[in-house]
Structures are given as structure tokens and as C-alpha cells.
Design an enzyme around this catalytic site. Structure first.
Site, PDB file in Angstrom:
ATOM      1  N   CYS A 126      -1.687  31.122  68.424  1.00  0.00           N
ATOM      2  CA  CYS A 126       0.005  30.631  68.709  1.00  0.00           C
ATOM      3  C   CYS A 126       0.503  30.487  70.145  1.00  0.00           C
ATOM      4  CB  CYS A 126       0.560  31.123  67.654  1.00  0.00           C
ATOM      5  SG  CYS A 126       0.119  31.231  65.970  1.00  0.00           S
ATOM      6  N   HIS A 261       7.700  29.545  69.636  1.00  0.00           N
ATOM      7  CA  HIS A 261       6.618  29.184  68.743  1.00  0.00           C
ATOM      8  C   HIS A 261       7.338  29.019  67.445  1.00  0.00           C
ATOM      9  CE1 HIS A 261       3.164  29.247  66.130  1.00  0.00           C
ATOM     10  NE2 HIS A 261       3.263  30.801  66.020  1.00  0.00           N
ATOM     11  N   ASN A 292       4.078  26.476  60.201  1.00  0.00           N
ATOM     12  CA  ASN A 292       3.433  27.112  61.377  1.00  0.00           C
ATOM     13  C   ASN A 292       2.178  26.384  61.766  1.00  0.00           C
ATOM     14  OD1 ASN A 292       2.200  28.875  63.374  1.00  0.00           O
ATOM     15  ND2 ASN A 292       3.052  30.505  62.129  1.00  0.00           N
TER      16      ASN A 292
HETATM   17  O1  UT7 Z   1       2.111  32.452  63.951  1.00  0.00           O
HETATM   18  C1  UT7 Z   1       1.453  33.467  64.377  1.00  0.00           C
HETATM   19  C2  UT7 Z   1       2.545  34.524  64.411  1.00  0.00           C
HETATM   20  N1  UT7 Z   1       2.911  34.760  62.835  1.00  0.00           N
HETATM   21  C3  UT7 Z   1       3.899  35.392  62.763  1.00  0.00           C
HETATM   22  O2  UT7 Z   1       4.855  35.557  63.488  1.00  0.00           O
HETATM   23  C4  UT7 Z   1       4.453  35.666  60.955  1.00  0.00           C
HETATM   24  C5  UT7 Z   1       5.180  36.914  61.111  1.00  0.00           C
HETATM   25  N2  UT7 Z   1       5.414  37.154  59.762  1.00  0.00           N
HETATM   26  C6  UT7 Z   1       6.158  36.626  58.893  1.00  0.00           C
HETATM   27  O3  UT7 Z   1       6.826  35.387  59.176  1.00  0.00           O
HETATM   28  C7  UT7 Z   1       6.534  37.363  57.721  1.00  0.00           C
HETATM   29  O4  UT7 Z   1       6.173  38.788  57.588  1.00  0.00           O
HETATM   30  C8  UT7 Z   1       6.071  36.586  56.409  1.00  0.00           C
HETATM   31  C9  UT7 Z   1       6.852  35.238  55.972  1.00  0.00           C
HETATM   32  C10 UT7 Z   1       4.622  36.300  56.364  1.00  0.00           C
HETATM   33  C11 UT7 Z   1       6.401  37.476  55.097  1.00  0.00           C
HETATM   34  O5  UT7 Z   1       7.694  37.871  55.030  1.00  0.00           O
HETATM   35  P1  UT7 Z   1       8.242  39.557  54.787  1.00  0.00           P
HETATM   36  O6  UT7 Z   1       9.757  39.214  54.541  1.00  0.00           O
HETATM   37  O7  UT7 Z   1       7.738  40.058  56.141  1.00  0.00           O
HETATM   38  O8  UT7 Z   1       7.623  39.619  53.548  1.00  0.00           O
HETATM   39  P2  UT7 Z   1       7.059  41.308  53.055  1.00  0.00           P
HETATM   40  O9  UT7 Z   1       5.493  41.224  52.933  1.00  0.00           O
HETATM   41  O10 UT7 Z   1       7.870  42.308  53.812  1.00  0.00           O
HETATM   42  O11 UT7 Z   1       7.584  41.215  51.329  1.00  0.00           O
HETATM   43  C12 UT7 Z   1       8.820  41.367  51.019  1.00  0.00           C
HETATM   44  C13 UT7 Z   1       8.754  41.031  49.381  1.00  0.00           C
HETATM   45  C14 UT7 Z   1       7.949  41.907  48.851  1.00  0.00           C
HETATM   46  O12 UT7 Z   1       8.624  42.203  47.595  1.00  0.00           O
HETATM   47  P3  UT7 Z   1       9.074  43.726  47.327  1.00  0.00           P
HETATM   48  O13 UT7 Z   1       8.300  44.799  47.483  1.00  0.00           O
HETATM   49  O14 UT7 Z   1      10.201  43.560  48.302  1.00  0.00           O
HETATM   50  O15 UT7 Z   1       9.622  43.512  45.971  1.00  0.00           O
HETATM   51  C15 UT7 Z   1       6.472  41.011  48.582  1.00  0.00           C
HETATM   52  O16 UT7 Z   1       5.930  41.398  47.398  1.00  0.00           O
HETATM   53  O17 UT7 Z   1       8.574  39.666  49.046  1.00  0.00           O
HETATM   54  C16 UT7 Z   1       7.290  39.719  48.401  1.00  0.00           C
HETATM   55  N3  UT7 Z   1       6.412  38.865  48.578  1.00  0.00           N
HETATM   56  C17 UT7 Z   1       6.400  37.395  47.986  1.00  0.00           C
HETATM   57  N4  UT7 Z   1       7.301  36.857  47.369  1.00  0.00           N
HETATM   58  C18 UT7 Z   1       6.936  35.539  46.939  1.00  0.00           C
HETATM   59  C19 UT7 Z   1       5.482  38.775  49.663  1.00  0.00           C
HETATM   60  N5  UT7 Z   1       4.993  37.665  49.522  1.00  0.00           N
HETATM   61  C20 UT7 Z   1       5.432  36.739  48.822  1.00  0.00           C
HETATM   62  C21 UT7 Z   1       5.439  35.534  48.406  1.00  0.00           C
HETATM   63  N6  UT7 Z   1       6.177  34.692  47.577  1.00  0.00           N
HETATM   64  N7  UT7 Z   1       4.447  34.579  49.233  1.00  0.00           N
END
Ligand code: UT7
Length: 336
Positions: A126, A261, A292
């Protein structure tokens, strides 16, 4: 008596470099969140809230990285008013061209009729576009090419597991290109860049192409520790962007656009806040409809902002790319 040896003639290039034209290519197929959610037990609402993504574009199965790069490049050349024969080097930033050789850049150069331009791929995920842009600026001022075509292109749909809850909703496909050439005034500021290979496993290909040639599909898909990358981006990238401003001798108030980005809308918002970006500076939010797209996200967002009149031609923009490696690069540029 010792004979005086002739010295090597030092390279000499243009005094300054700038972006002369930008072009973008977005595949035709729009993929809304609703198409993806069932396989990953997610929802349109969750994806919008956590990433800002409403839809993304996916390339056709038979549409390659080189096809997309060609479409964007032709538009960039047209915008720059330059024939392909004037290009001295082609840099393609990509991590999804599915061949180690030949490079996407060599194939693209041939297709555009830019042969015998030097051609090479740049793999910095990226951050790839900002890396290649830095090289292009240095090549023009260093004298190794008068005009350089820089492309950011990725077909992430080929490297995404539709059942992976951590990545299936985030990535998209596309290509953005710029032509870099000589300028009377500085158009590409000093680049602040770096890497942190200790965090190599936060975004990576699941396994090497050599590991198990018989394994089922998606064994070479990308995987991501989303939270770790999110934290790194939010905390470590704002100081990098700040340094790029300082090195360019520009304050956030002087900017006409901020084009980070397009990784996640929440990361974009957080960077704006930490940088104390004044409210009058327009911010790229192309991720909503593009997802992305890794290397392509910055030139695609730039092309959209100029086309839609959100940012002025000739204005100053702060660019910052960051991602797998981990790798990052930022610079202030004058928009074409
Ligand atoms: O391009 C290269 C660089 N990449 C990036 O910069 C990406 C950086 N990371 C992100 O954008 C985020 O971390 C994601 C969008 C990938 C994930 O979002 P998050 O807010 O970090 O989610 P999380 O992993 O902390 O999960 C939060 C909650 C969890 O539920 P509980 O434990 O709070 O009940 C997960 O189980 O969201 C749940 N969850 C989902 N729910 C629905 C995790 N993935 C999903 C999903 N759909 N796909």
C-alpha cells in the site's frame, strides 16, 4: 609520470520534477457490501461503520493487472499531453501481478509503445505508489529519465479469501497512473519513508507460492491482523506525515488536499485529527466507493478529487502510503 585518468561524467537532470498528468481506471463491476456479508457473517452496517466502505470495484476474471495499468496509463499520458515514446522509464507499483517475471512494467511498456523505456516493478504494497513516485522524482532530477510513468495497480480480488472475516470486505481492484517530468519549480517534496520488517506478519501472503502447489485456492491469499495494523497506522503514520510537511517547508494550513492511502475511513479521520488538519483542507475519501486498492488508492483518489473539482489543479497535496512490509512513504506534491 602518472597519466591523468578521465573522470566519469556525472549524471545531470532537470532542476526540479513534478507530476504532469494523472489517470485512473476503475473496473466496471460494482460490488456492494451486501454481496459479501453472508459468507463472513457480517453486515452492511458493520462494514460501513468500521471501514466507511459502501462498495468496491472488482476486475473481471480475465482482466489483468497489466490491462488495468494500461487503461490508467493511457489517461495519464493524455492528461500530460505526452506521447508514450517520450517516456524513459516505467515504474509499476503492485503486489498482485501474479508473475515474478516478466514484470508488469515490461509488459505495460511494450503495450503502450514506450519501448525501449526502462521498466521495473516496485513491491511496497500500500506504500508502493509513494515509493515509486519518490524514485521517479529522483530519476528526473538525477538525469536517468526525462519522463517517468508511475503506476499504482492492484487486483486484490485475486488474493482475497471470500471466507476470511478479516479481509474479505476491505479490498478492491483498480489502477492509477501519473507522468512525472521536468519542472521549473519544485513539484515533488522530500520523501519521508521507511520500513519495519519486525512486524512482517501483520499483513502477509498466507503461504509462499512454493509451499504447496497442490493446496486449494486462496492458500496464497493475503491475511491481516487488522487491529495491530490499525494501531500502527493511527499512531506511527501521523508523525511521518508531519515530517513530510516539515521537510517540504509547508504547514497543514497551506495544503489544498490531503490524500492518504485509503485503508479505512477511521484511519483517515484519525490522521486528520492528529495532524490538526484545518477544516478547509479537502480530504480524500475515495474508499467509500472504491475499497482499499493498495498501490492504486492514492492516484485513484487524486484523480477523483481533481475530476470532481474537490482539489485545485496546481494545488499542494500531502500524500502518505502505508501497509504490508511494514512499509511507509509520504511526500508533499504539487497536483497536476
Ligand atoms: O491497506 C493496508 C493497511 N491496512 C489497514 O490499514 C487496515 C487496518 N485495520 C482495519 O481497517 C480494521 O482493523 C478492520 C476494518 C480490518 C477491522 O476492524 P476492527 O474495528 O479492528 O475490528 P476488530 O477486529 O477489532 O473486531 C471488532 C468486533 C469483534 O466483535 P466483538 O469481539 O467486539 O464482539 C469482531 O468479532 O467486530 C467483529 N468483527 C466483525 N463483525 C462483522 C470482526 N470482523 C468482522 C466482520 N463482520 N467482518
Amino acid at each position: 609520470m602518472s597519466e591523468q585518468r578521465a573522470g566519469i561524467t556525472p549524471p545531470s537532470g532537470a532542476r526540479f520534477a513534478r507530476i504532469l498528468g494523472v489517470g485512473g481506471y476503475r473496473p466496471e463491476r460494482v460490488v456492494p457490501n451486501s454481496e459479501l456479508v453472508e459468507r463472513i457473517d457480517s453486515s452492511d452496517e458493520w462494514i460501513r461503520e468500521r471501514t466507511g466502505i459502501v462498495s468496491r470495484r472488482w476486475a473481471r476474471e480475465d482482466e489483468s493487472v497489466v490491462d488495468m495499468a494500461e487503461a490508467a496509463s493511457r489517461k495519464a499520458l493524455e492528461a500530460a499531453g505526452l506521447d508514450a515514446s517520450r517516456i524513459g522509464a516505467v515504474l509499476v507499483a503492485t503486489v498482485t501481478h501474479p508473475f515474478q517475471t516478466p514484470t508488469a512494467a515490461a509488459l505495460l511498456t511494450h503495450r503502450l509503445g514506450a519501448t525501449p523505456a526502462a521498466a521495473m516493478d516496485v513491491a511496497a504494497a500500500c506504500a508502493g505508489f509513494c515509493h515509486a513516485l519518490a524514485l521517479a522524482g529522483d530519476m528526473v532530477t538525477g538525469g536517468s529519465a526525462e519522463h517517468v510513468l508511475v503506476v499504482g495497480v492492484d487486483k486484490l480480488s485475486d488474493f482475497t479469501d471470500p471466507d476470511d472475516r478479516g479481509t474479505a470486505f476491505i479490498f478492491g481492484d483498480g489502477a492509477g497512473a501519473v507522468v512525472v517530468g521536468p519542472s521549473d519549480t519544485p513539484g515533488i517534496g522530500p520523501t519521508v519513508w521507511g520500513s519495519d520488517g519486525e512486524q512482517w506478519d501483520t499483513i502477509r501472503q498466507r503461504s509462499s507460492w512454493l509451499d504447496d502447489p497442490t493446496s486449494p485456492d486462496f492458500s496464497s491469499a493475503f491475511s491481516m491482523k487488522g487491529q495491530a495494523v490499525f494501531r500502527w497506522a493511527v499512531w506511527q503514520m501521523a508523525p511521518v506525515a508531519q515530517q513530510a510537511l516539515e521537510k517540504a517547508g509547508v504547514s497543514a494550513d497551506d495544503l489544498d488536499a490531503f490524500i492518504p492511502h485509503q485503508a479505512n475511513m477511521r484511519i483517515v479521520d484519525s490522521l486528520c485529527k492528529t495532524l490538526k488538519l484545518p477544516a478547509h483542507v479537502p480530504v480524500a475519501r475515495d474508499i467509500a466507493e472504491t475499497g482499499n486498492t493498495s498501490s492504486a488508492s492514492i492516484p485513484l483518489a487524486m484523480e477523483r478529487m481533481l475530476r470532481e473539482g474537490e482539489a485545485p489543479h496546481g494545488g499542494l497535496a500531502l500524500l502518505i502510503g502505508f501497509g504490508a512490509g511494514l512499509a511507509y512513504a509520504a511526500q508533499v506534491v504539487q497536483l497536476p
